[in-house]
Design an enzyme around this catalytic site. Structure first.
Site, mmCIF file in Angstrom:
data_model
loop_
_atom_site.group_PDB
_atom_site.id
_atom_site.type_symbol
_atom_site.label_atom_id
_atom_site.label_comp_id
_atom_site.label_asym_id
_atom_site.label_seq_id
_atom_site.Cartn_x
_atom_site.Cartn_y
_atom_site.Cartn_z
ATOM 1 C CG HIS A 171 -1.881 1.147 1.198
ATOM 2 N ND1 HIS A 171 -3.102 1.040 0.588
ATOM 3 C CD2 HIS A 171 -1.795 2.410 1.671
ATOM 4 C CE1 HIS A 171 -3.742 2.192 0.701
ATOM 5 N NE2 HIS A 171 -2.961 3.036 1.346
ATOM 6 C CB CYS A 172 1.859 3.485 -2.657
ATOM 7 S SG CYS A 172 2.920 4.909 -2.946
#
Length: 81
Positions: free
Chosen positions: A51-52
């Protein structure tokens, strides 16, 4: 991008094989191979990498190319300045 729809079902070949179908413990839906549940997005993502926080999205099957271009362009802009 790359999220597994809640209405996903195993394909015919997977149904006929003797292996059990994996179910997501959080979503309670079918979980395809190489997919993982993101606790931040609260959904399963196909071929999830991570998850960025900068993109505020999961990097998975559908947007890995865009994430790599984002990193390359950021590096080029940093090197230029």
């Amino acid at each position: 991008p790359g999220s597994v729809p809640r209405s996903a079902v195993p394909c015919e070949a997977q149904r006929q094989s003797q292996t059990s179908h994996s179910m997501c413990g959080q979503c309670q839906t079918f979980k395809p191979p190489q997919s993982h549940h993101c606790r931040i997005c609260n959904r399963c993502v196909s071929r999830m990498d991570h998850h960025c926080p900068w993109m505020n999205n999961c990097v998975g099957a559908a947007n890995l190319k865009h994430f790599m271009l984002f990193l390359i362009y950021t590096w080029f802009c940093s090197a230029y300045s």
